[in-house]
Design an enzyme around this catalytic site. Structure first.
Site, short mmCIF file in Angstrom:
data_model
loop_
_atom_site.label_atom_id
_atom_site.label_comp_id
_atom_site.label_asym_id
_atom_site.label_seq_id
_atom_site.Cartn_x
_atom_site.Cartn_y
_atom_site.Cartn_z
N GLY A 146 4.58 7.03 3.47
CA GLY A 146 5.44 6.32 2.54
C GLY A 146 4.79 5.02 2.10
CB SER A 147 5.65 2.69 -0.54
OG SER A 147 5.64 3.84 -1.33
CB VAL A 148 3.31 -0.54 3.36
CG1 VAL A 148 3.53 -1.68 4.34
CG2 VAL A 148 2.95 0.73 4.09
CG ASP A 176 -3.93 9.89 9.21
OD1 ASP A 176 -5.08 10.22 8.86
OD2 ASP A 176 -3.04 9.60 8.39
CE LYS A 220 3.62 2.53 7.46
NZ LYS A 220 2.40 3.28 7.32
N GLY A 248 0.93 5.09 1.74
CA GLY A 248 0.29 5.88 2.79
C GLY A 248 0.89 7.26 2.85
N GLY A 249 0.37 8.04 3.76
CA GLY A 249 0.85 9.40 3.92
C GLY A 249 2.33 9.47 4.26
N GLY A 289 0.83 -1.20 0.00
CA GLY A 289 0.00 0.00 0.00
C GLY A 289 0.86 1.25 0.00
#
Ligand SMILES: *[C@@H]1O[C@H](CO)[C@@H](O)[C@H](O)[C@H]1NC(C)=O
Ligand SMILES: *[C@@H]1O[C@H](CO)[C@@H](O)[C@H](O)[C@H]1NC(C)=O
Ligand SMILES: *[C@@H]1O[C@H](CO)[C@@H](O)[C@H](O)[C@H]1NC(C)=O
Ligand SMILES: *[C@@H]1O[C@H](CO)[C@@H](O)[C@H](O)[C@H]1NC(C)=O
Ligand SMILES: *[C@@H]1O[C@H](CO)[C@@H](O)[C@H](O)[C@H]1NC(C)=O
Ligand SMILES: *[C@@H]1O[C@H](CO)[C@@H](O)[C@H](O)[C@H]1NC(C)=O
Ligand SMILES: *[C@@H]1O[C@H](CO)[C@@H](O)[C@H](O)[C@H]1NC(C)=O
Ligand SMILES: *[C@@H]1O[C@H](CO)[C@@H](O)[C@H](O)[C@H]1NC(C)=O
Ligand SMILES: *[C@@H]1O[C@H](CO)[C@@H](O)[C@H](O)[C@H]1NC(C)=O
Ligand SMILES: *[C@@H]1O[C@H](CO)[C@@H](O)[C@H](O)[C@H]1NC(C)=O
Ligand SMILES: *[C@@H]1O[C@H](CO)[C@@H](O)[C@H](O)[C@H]1NC(C)=O
Ligand SMILES: *[C@@H]1O[C@H](CO)[C@@H](O)[C@H](O)[C@H]1NC(C)=O
Length: 839
Positions: free
Chosen positions: A543-545, A656, A560, A540-541, A538
């Protein structure tokens, strides 16, 4: 005499209680004359015997019902030696109860190295000295307060024995001289030490271990020269406050205060179960720091504060040179080492031929692969073998490390630590060797090899009979003096200068060895574990996972990769440490991290069912959750948030909360992810702060106006609950205009009393449970109240969900907020807010 007045008052007070007791014969109490001198003579009526063989002769007792502090003489077993001590006992007013199975716990003693015999006396002299004299007149202990105008003696509610003057100012107090224990509220400050006592029956100090405090940390160390640290509580930031740094046992935590002056906000802490009764801490001879609590059936251990991954990490578990492996001790080499006690390998090993500086050409090294050392390597002398201060340390190779050890006679071993990247190797040269650990890789990305320095005996010498060799060693021993402190001998070791660490050296290494902390990975390792970051889970805000698998081949991880962070800062490590310390079933666990140049990655447990959004927004019909599952998920999120808000000693705001940050495991247990990250980003780069935190649609109205509190998370939680119940996004542009904004739509339906229309109509099961779903919507409405003070706390939400509390009946359904529900998807206002970060 000025002292006797207060003393008389104290004793009268006690006697008063004694006189009023209905069944006085079960409880004995000192009825000695109101003197300022006490004799320990158990034949008097004053002694209280316990069924474990211990006995106390009380002098002062804090009158209370239940556990309380008392001071007096204490002995155990044969009772041929006594301590003048402060102990916790069960009291029934001003008398000590001896019937129970709750035995006295000595938390301080005046004379642990000089126990006294029967008929010794304790005297508060007219010139103000407080003296313990053995029966033969030997002064076993004294406060040295003669001439300091002492006016009286008091034992405070906290268990502090105080000598005070006419202004009630403290002249002397037992809290300044801690022994092996701390009671609640007692501070251990710089210059003070906790040192274990050998046992219950022999109170002699065991000078091998200590707990002490410096400006930035509290450490448990081995008293070698220099000391070797095996556990630390460390404050990573810059100390601003000028107060002394201290550690303290509080209700619910063991805490270090270095920079903070707020009692509720320690800089570093370990949680302990809240005290149901009296607690105290004892530093034990095995190196554990245990918290005990009085319970109806005696004293129980409730926490172990220096908990390490396993017993092998306690540095004296296998004595000197012993190698610990799964709790078993073995010799590093049968040729060069012999067991100190044939039947007890855990007492350690000694060299067959002691090292001789004069014969250094006959020194060699034995290699112990896959072996590491229990004290923190990062705290040992780390040899920079390339003094030219070049950026790369590639010259630091194994041979140079061994050579450095050979050259220095006080070096007892070369510990070489290396990663796959040869630029990252370290060489440590300890002066004394405590227990070693074998084969505990724990996913570490460093290999450590220990090279023990040994003395090669020449052939002729090897044949010398035992007797003769012994005498030779005796000569060497005496001639070598201080260098021969290799055995586990008490009292040989002297504490030298406390070398203050240069805070910048090896900063990145601090977390490597701290037990219980997230594992540190190198970037290369993570690249390999994630197959070059090939499987994206995924974006996200932050960074990428990516999906990855640990070296064991089965444990999946989620990695992450944080975007846009600058150089590594201490704060990053500190935040990682604090996030890593947070464990709860409804929070995604941080397993490790990587801080490699400017790269920052976090390694989390893998959650096989992904994030909640995938399951509730009906992108495809194969994913749908039944009512029971949704109810459970709501409760899980609530519990996770409660933990962050209320159960960590310091409040953590998530800021968040949204379905993308709620992850589901294979059985649909929900866990919150990304907590603590906002703080982490905040500290590392100010740029991120200039845009609003969180995600539009989930932001509470007060983001535009006032101070942000944990109620902002409660609001976001309310939005998520509503989305779960209605099976749609908060803002869904595929809906007709008037239904596009879920919250506004919800407001209208509530007005019309038609909330059941909103129940997810893609799920038959949800339709079947309409009534329950509608009642859950009330919980959401409560969480969505415009005025944050009206919203419930997360623990209240949990209570409601568990059916032990009710939703507030007077809810305001005017909850929609135009500035958020219209097109405000880009808010870039800089907001002043106060956060309690994750520490
Ligand atoms: C007294 O000694 C016994 C035997 O060593 C021990 O089990 C007990 O805990 C001791 N009691 C106290 C109060 O220290
Ligand atoms: C303690 O003193 C009492 C009274 O002076 C005496 O009878 C007793 O023998 C003494 N006990 C010891 C062990 O010295
Ligand atoms: C003795 O200690 C108690 C409890 O801490 C306190 O209330 C009292 O004022 C003290 N007495 C004197 C004379 O200092
Ligand atoms: C000292 O403390 C006692 C008990 O708390 C109190 O009665 C007394 O007035 C105090 N004396 C002074 C000089 O403050
Ligand atoms: C207590 O232990 C110390 C160190 O082992 C020893 O020297 C001392 O004799 C012991 N004392 C008693 C009373 O057993
Ligand atoms: C130290 O204290 C100061 C002022 O109390 C505070 O601003 C700062 O954030 C603290 N530092 C850390 C690292 O907690
Ligand atoms: C510790 O805190 C808890 C919760 O606040 C409270 O119930 C308990 O009584 C406290 N314990 C003591 C010994 O004060
Ligand atoms: C070894 O330990 C045993 C058990 O504690 C003890 O009885 C024995 O005396 C010890 N042997 C030596 C040589 O110290
Ligand atoms: C330790 O490992 C090295 C390299 O893997 C190997 O050459 C050496 O023989 C090993 N030593 C021992 C004692 O097993
Ligand atoms: C040997 O090591 C000790 C302690 O690590 C250090 O103080 C000393 O300076 C070293 N000696 C030499 C010659 O390097
Ligand atoms: C550590 O040693 C093992 C074998 O003992 C080896 O497979 C691995 O690559 C080494 N790791 C590093 C980082 O050198
Ligand atoms: C090693 O020790 C033996 C016996 O003590 C001695 O004769 C020999 O000279 C030593 N070797 C070296 C290289 O010093």
């Amino acid at each position: 005499m000025g002292i006797s007045l207060t003393q008389s008052l104290l004793l009268c007070f006690l006697l008063l209680h004694y006189v009023h007791l209905p069944s006085a014969e079960t409880f004995r109490y000192p009825t000695a004359s109101l003197s300022t001198s006490w004799t320990n003579s158990p034949s008097l009526d004053g002694s209280v015997h316990f069924s474990d063989g211990s006995m106390v002769i009380p002098i002062l007792v804090r009158a209370r019902l239940g556990p309380s502090f008392a001071c007096g003489f204490f002995c155990n077993g044969t009772c041929d030696s006594y301590l003048f001590a402060i102990f916790i006992v069960q009291t029934g007013g001003a008398y000590i109860t001896s019937m129970s199975i709750v035995f006295p716990q000595v938390v301080w003693s005046a004379n642990r190295n000089n126990p006294v015999r029967i008929n010794s006396t304790l005297q508060l002299t007219s010139d103000g000295d407080f003296i313990l004299k053995d029966s033969d007149g030997f002064i076993a202990w004294s406060t040295n307060t003669a001439g300091k105008s002492v006016a009286g003696l008091n034992l405070t509610d906290m268990g502090n024995l105080v000598l005070f003057d006419h202004n009630n100012a403290t002249v002397w107090q037992s809290f300044d001289y801690p022994t092996d224990s701390l009671v609640p509220g007692q501070k251990l400050v710089a210059g003070q030490k906790l040192i274990p006592s050998i046992s219950d029956t022999n109170w002699t100090e065991l000078n091998l271990l200590s707990i002490s405090v410096t400006d930035e940390r509290a450490v448990a160390s081995l008293e070698s020269s220099p000391p070797q640290v095996y556990y630390e509580f460390k404050f990573y930031g810059r100390k601003k406050n000028r107060e002394q740094t201290y550690v303290i046992l509080q209700n619910g935590s063991f805490a270090l205060f270095a920079n903070s002056s707020k009692p509720s906000q320690p800089d570093v802490y370990r949680s302990i179960p809240e005290a149901l009764s009296v607690q105290y801490i004892r530093f034990c001879p095995d190196g554990h720091l245990r918290v005990y609590e009085m319970d109806t059936d005696g004293w129980k251990q409730v926490a172990d504060l220096l908990s390490t991954p396993n017993e092998c990490f306690y540095p004296i578990v296998c004595g000197n040179y012993g190698i610990c492996s799964n709790g078993q001790c073995r010799s590093p080499s049968t040729t060069y080492f012999k067991q100190i006690n044939d039947t007890q390998p855990n007492l350690g090993f000694s060299e067959t031929t002691p090292l001789s500086c004069e014969d250094s050409l006959n020194h060699s090294f034995i290699e112990l692969n896959d072996t590491t050392y229990s004290p923190l390597l990062s705290d040992l002398k780390n040899v920079d073998l390339d003094p030219s201060k070049g950026k790369k340390k590639e010259n630091l190779d194994l041979e140079k490390c061994k050579e450095a050890c050979s050259k220095n006679c006080s070096c007892k071993a070369a510990i070489f630590k290396y990663g796959s990247d040869s630029a990252r190797s370290y060489c440590y040269l300890p002066n004394q060797i405590f227990s070693l650990i074998n084969n505990d890789r724990r996913g570490v990305h460093y290999n450590t090899t220990v090279y023990l320095k040994v003395q090669n005996a020449s052939n002729t010498e090897a044949r010398v009979p035992q007797q003769k060799r012994k005498s030779r060693s005796t000569i060497i021993w005496s001639s070598l003096g201080a260098f021969s402190g290799l055995f586990l001998v008490i009292g040989v070791i002297v504490l030298l200068v406390w070398k203050k660490r240069n805070a910048d050296v090896d900063e990145e290494d601090y977390l490597d060895q701290v037990p219980g902390m997230p594992t540190r990975f190198s970037y290369k390792d993570l690249k390999a574990l994630t197959e070059n970051f090939s499987k994206v889970l995924g974006e996200g805000g932050f960074g990428s996972v990516f999906e990855g698998t640990l070296n064991d081949g089965t444990t999946k991880i989620a990695v992450k990769r944080l975007n846009g962070l600058g150089q590594v800062k201490k704060s990053f490590l500190a935040e990682v440490e604090s996030i890593g310390r947070i464990h709860h079933v409804n929070l995604v666990r941080l397993l490790g991290f990587c801080a490699d140049k400017s790269r920052r990655l976090l390694v989390y447990e893998f959650m096989s069912n992904g994030s909640l959004d995938k399951w509730i927004f009906h992108q495809t019909h194969e994913f749908t959750l039944v009512w029971q599952q949704r109810k459970k998920i709501i409760l899980d999120i609530a519990k996770g948030l409660t933990y962050l808000h209320e159960d960590c000693t310091q409040k953590i705001l998530h800021l968040d909360i949204k379905p993308q940050n709620i992850l589901l495991d294979n059985t649909f247990n929900a866990k919150i992810s990304d907590f603590g990250l906002s703080k982490l980003i905040d500290r590392d780069q100010s740029k991120v702060v200039t845009t609003m935190r969180g995600t539009p649609g989930y932001l509470a109205p007060e983001w535009l106006s006032s101070v942000i509190t944990e109620k902002a998370d409660v609001y976001s939680f309310g939005v998520v609950v509503l989305e779960l119940l209605c099976g749609r996004r908060n803002v869904d542009r595929s809906q007709p205009e008037e239904q596009m904004h879920l919250i506004r739509h919800f407001e209208k339906k509530a007005e019309e009393n038609q909330l059941s229309d909103l129940v997810d109509n893609c799920s038959e099961d949800m339709q079947l449970h309409k009534a329950e779903v509608v009642s859950m919507m009330k919980v959401a409405a409560w969480c969505l109240q415009k005025d944050y003070a009206m919203r419930p706390s997360m623990s209240m939400v949990v209570k409601v969900l568990e059916g032990v509390a009710e939703v507030e009946p007077n809810l305001n359904y005017n909850i929609s907020n135009p500035s958020f529900t219209t097109t405000s998807t880009q808010v870039t206002q800089l907001l002043p807010f106060v956060l309690s970060g994750p520490r």
